[in-house]
Design a protein around this motif. Structure first.
Motif, PDB file in Angstrom:
ATOM      1  N   GLN A  75       0.613  -1.013   0.034  1.00  0.00           N
ATOM      2  CA  GLN A  75       0.075   0.155  -0.016  1.00  0.00           C
ATOM      3  C   GLN A  75       0.911   1.254   0.074  1.00  0.00           C
ATOM      4  O   GLN A  75       1.956   1.109   0.608  1.00  0.00           O
ATOM      5  N   ALA A 132       2.076  -0.057  -4.987  1.00  0.00           N
ATOM      6  CA  ALA A 132       1.392   1.027  -5.236  1.00  0.00           C
ATOM      7  C   ALA A 132       2.163   2.133  -5.701  1.00  0.00           C
ATOM      8  O   ALA A 132       3.092   2.510  -5.018  1.00  0.00           O
ATOM      9  N   VAL A 169      -2.583   3.894  -8.341  1.00  0.00           N
ATOM     10  CA  VAL A 169      -3.804   4.212  -7.433  1.00  0.00           C
ATOM     11  C   VAL A 169      -3.948   5.914  -7.902  1.00  0.00           C
ATOM     12  O   VAL A 169      -2.893   6.431  -8.224  1.00  0.00           O
ATOM     13  N   SER A 170      -5.312   6.321  -7.711  1.00  0.00           N
ATOM     14  CA  SER A 170      -5.420   7.810  -8.301  1.00  0.00           C
ATOM     15  C   SER A 170      -5.675   8.707  -7.070  1.00  0.00           C
ATOM     16  O   SER A 170      -5.667  10.095  -7.434  1.00  0.00           O
ATOM     17  N   GLY A 171      -5.798   8.187  -5.925  1.00  0.00           N
ATOM     18  CA  GLY A 171      -5.922   9.202  -4.598  1.00  0.00           C
ATOM     19  C   GLY A 171      -7.351   9.449  -4.286  1.00  0.00           C
ATOM     20  O   GLY A 171      -8.120   9.362  -5.038  1.00  0.00           O
ATOM     21  N   ALA A 229     -12.600   5.152 -13.559  1.00  0.00           N
ATOM     22  CA  ALA A 229     -11.797   4.061 -13.220  1.00  0.00           C
ATOM     23  C   ALA A 229     -12.110   2.879 -14.209  1.00  0.00           C
ATOM     24  O   ALA A 229     -11.093   2.572 -14.724  1.00  0.00           O
ATOM     25  N   GLY A 254     -15.318  10.143  -3.889  1.00  0.00           N
ATOM     26  CA  GLY A 254     -16.073   9.596  -4.817  1.00  0.00           C
ATOM     27  C   GLY A 254     -17.328  10.490  -5.384  1.00  0.00           C
ATOM     28  O   GLY A 254     -17.519  10.637  -6.542  1.00  0.00           O
ATOM     29  N   ASN A 290     -11.442  -1.344   2.712  1.00  0.00           N
ATOM     30  CA  ASN A 290     -11.999  -1.503   1.069  1.00  0.00           C
ATOM     31  C   ASN A 290     -13.211  -2.348   1.228  1.00  0.00           C
ATOM     32  O   ASN A 290     -13.296  -3.387   0.405  1.00  0.00           O
ATOM     33  N   LEU A 303      -8.253 -10.776  -3.441  1.00  0.00           N
ATOM     34  CA  LEU A 303      -7.243  -9.959  -2.726  1.00  0.00           C
ATOM     35  C   LEU A 303      -7.633 -10.129  -1.380  1.00  0.00           C
ATOM     36  O   LEU A 303      -8.822  -9.628  -1.175  1.00  0.00           O
TER      37      LEU A 303
HETATM   38  C1  LIG Z   1      -7.380  -2.900  -4.087  1.00  0.00           C
HETATM   39  C2  LIG Z   1      -7.295  -1.489  -4.024  1.00  0.00           C
HETATM   40  C3  LIG Z   1      -6.081  -1.024  -3.491  1.00  0.00           C
HETATM   41  C4  LIG Z   1      -5.913   0.401  -3.415  1.00  0.00           C
HETATM   42  N1  LIG Z   1      -4.706   0.831  -2.790  1.00  0.00           N
HETATM   43  C5  LIG Z   1      -4.396   2.142  -2.617  1.00  0.00           C
HETATM   44  C6  LIG Z   1      -2.988   2.558  -1.956  1.00  0.00           C
HETATM   45  O1  LIG Z   1      -2.340   1.712  -1.578  1.00  0.00           O
HETATM   46  N2  LIG Z   1      -3.151   3.932  -1.927  1.00  0.00           N
HETATM   47  C7  LIG Z   1      -4.069   4.835  -2.192  1.00  0.00           C
HETATM   48  O2  LIG Z   1      -3.799   5.970  -1.916  1.00  0.00           O
HETATM   49  N3  LIG Z   1      -5.185   4.481  -2.696  1.00  0.00           N
HETATM   50  C8  LIG Z   1      -5.358   3.076  -2.831  1.00  0.00           C
HETATM   51  N4  LIG Z   1      -6.713   2.749  -3.437  1.00  0.00           N
HETATM   52  C9  LIG Z   1      -7.546   3.811  -3.798  1.00  0.00           C
HETATM   53  C10 LIG Z   1      -7.846   3.842  -5.093  1.00  0.00           C
HETATM   54  O3  LIG Z   1      -6.621   4.295  -6.043  1.00  0.00           O
HETATM   55  C11 LIG Z   1      -8.920   4.991  -5.623  1.00  0.00           C
HETATM   56  O4  LIG Z   1      -8.532   6.112  -5.036  1.00  0.00           O
HETATM   57  C12 LIG Z   1      -9.953   4.720  -4.690  1.00  0.00           C
HETATM   58  O5  LIG Z   1     -10.354   3.358  -4.894  1.00  0.00           O
HETATM   59  C13 LIG Z   1     -11.398   5.819  -5.259  1.00  0.00           C
HETATM   60  O6  LIG Z   1     -11.537   5.412  -6.572  1.00  0.00           O
HETATM   61  P1  LIG Z   1     -12.919   5.649  -7.440  1.00  0.00           P
HETATM   62  O7  LIG Z   1     -13.289   7.079  -6.880  1.00  0.00           O
HETATM   63  O8  LIG Z   1     -12.689   5.429  -8.917  1.00  0.00           O
HETATM   64  O9  LIG Z   1     -13.827   4.658  -6.934  1.00  0.00           O
HETATM   65  C14 LIG Z   1      -6.967   1.387  -3.574  1.00  0.00           C
HETATM   66  C15 LIG Z   1      -8.097   0.882  -4.238  1.00  0.00           C
HETATM   67  C16 LIG Z   1      -8.182  -0.692  -4.091  1.00  0.00           C
HETATM   68  C17 LIG Z   1      -9.523  -1.009  -4.975  1.00  0.00           C
END
Ligand SMILES: Cc1cc2nc3c(=O)[nH]c(=O)nc-3n(C[C@H](O)[C@H](O)[C@H](O)COP(=O)(O)O)c2cc1C
Length: 368
Positions: free
Chosen positions: A57, A91, A122-124, A197, A280, A302, A332
């Motif tokens: 992570q 990540a 990951v996009s934040g 996404a 979101g 999650n 996972l």
């Molecule tokens: C399996 C998984 C692992 C993730 N790991 C990280 C992480 O390590 N660090 C982080 O900042 N966000 C992590 N995220 C967050 C995503 O990158 C993303 O920002 C978040 O799911 C919101 O996305 P959405 O608005 O498209 O649903 C993770 C998401 C998922 C599903």
């Protein structure tokens, strides 16, 4: 002995606890540590127990637990140096990382590890974290536009000489990376469930990771992504998160889940829910990974309870095979006591999943 899975078999991954506090926002006892030695032993247990991948992570600051956070790429490299078959997914967060450094860093780790590093783009979701490190917080869909350019840059740098790219976020001019990663190149995973996404996954990612869900909820996402990916001449593989509680009886397993929720820190859970729901909501369609999450769901970062891998080994194996039927290629997993439960899961659940997969495959053959 290290176990490996066949290509049509479901893959298993576990969350690397490189962040303190485990995978639940709860004061329940967790026999899990974020320290390096615990994680090295865990990785060795996991590869002996039939796990294919470990997912590290990235967090830059504390918040909602997670007081200490080891960096993902260097931590992943440490695990790779102490294992032989496990793939480790690191990540990467665009903003703090730029694609030139990431491509070079990962090419080297890929060579050092014999091709076992992968990335999770990951996009934040955590605005406070971006603020703390002086990074601009882009709008939701802009974050995904930047991540897509990041992924296109990685692929270009890894596969072409004299790579030239003109994006809104990144630029490359006749850039030749040497040495390039060995073939096949590192796999590219991504996390997130919003429309942006899913569309990005269909266009550029090898794997799509989503939060915990039911087989029906998963199938709806899979159908959407796979239809778009097919239009683009691609196939995207799907991974789903779950928090596994496997015990001799269903009652015992459910009691553990209830205790985790009862001992949750309500303020931290609510604050986390507020942050992720806002992240979101900033997507144009107001969806996202945590759009429908209840208080109980949010106790696991999650939505891992929603996947319902909570019960006896047979119940859990049957539910995993139902997720495979709904389109999952990878499960996972998070656990309360990682070392002991990864070993137990590998010993009791994975063999049952393999039996069920084999019997389904032979039924399919007989029906043809
Ligand atoms: C399996 C998984 C692992 C993730 N790991 C990280 C992480 O390590 N660090 C982080 O900042 N966000 C992590 N995220 C967050 C995503 O990158 C993303 O920002 C978040 O799911 C919101 O996305 P959405 O608005 O498209 O649903 C993770 C998401 C998922 C599903």
């Amino acid at each position: 002995m290290t176990q490996t899975s066949a290509s049509s078999d479901l893959k298993f991954a576990y969350w690397v606890p490189n962040v303190s506090g485990g995978l639940v926002v709860s004061n329940i006892e967790q026999r899990t540590s974020h320290h390096p030695q615990y994680n090295v032993e865990l990785a060795q247990i996991a590869e002996r127990s039939g796990f294919d991948y470990a997912l590290s992570q990235i967090r830059f600051t504390a918040g909602y637990g997670a007081d200490e956070q080891h960096e993902s790429v260097s931590f992943s490299q440490h695990l790779l140096a102490h294992t032989t078959s496990l793939k480790v997914i690191a990540a990467l967060l665009p903003g703090p990382w730029n694609p030139a450094l990431a491509a070079k860093q990962l090419a080297t780790v890929h060579i050092l590890s014999g091709g076992r590093i992968a990335v999770n783009m990951v996009s934040g979701w955590f605005r406070g974290e971006f603020h703390a490190i002086g990074e601009h917080w882009l709008d939701h869909d802009e974050r995904y536009r930047r991540t897509e350019e990041f992924i296109r840059s990685l692929r270009g740098i890894w596969s072409e000489d004299a790579f030239t790219f003109r994006g809104d976020f990144y630029r490359f001019n006749n850039y030749s990376l040497k040495p390039k990663p060995i073939e096949p190149q590192p796999e590219i995973f991504q996390g997130g469930s919003s429309r942006a996404a899913r569309d990005m996954a269909a266009r550029v990612s090898d794997w799509y990771f989503t939060n915990g869900n039911t087989p029906e909820g998963l199938a709806a996402q899979v159908d959407d992504i796979r239809a778009k990916a097919t239009d683009a001449g691609r196939r995207v593989k799907i991974g789903i998160n779950a928090f596994a509680i496997v015990r001799d009886t269903e009652e015992e397993a459910l009691a553990v889940r209830d205790e985790i929720v009862a001992k949750a820190n309500p303020e931290a859970v609510r604050a986390f829910g507020h942050e992720v729901k806002n992240a979101g909501k900033a997507s144009p369609e107001g969806e996202g990974n945590w759009a429908k999450s209840t208080f109980e769901d949010l106790v696991q970062y999650n939505d891992g309870f929603r996947t319902n891998l909570i019960g006896t080994p047979l119940q859990v194996a049957e539910r995993i095979v139902a997720l495979k039927r709904a389109g999952a290629d990878l499960i996972l997993l998070g656990f309360l006591h990682f070392q002991e439960e990864v070993e137990h899961f590998g010993r009791t659940v994975i063999p049952l999943v393999r039996e069920l997969e084999a019997s389904q495959a032979s039924h399919r053959l007989a029906a043809e």
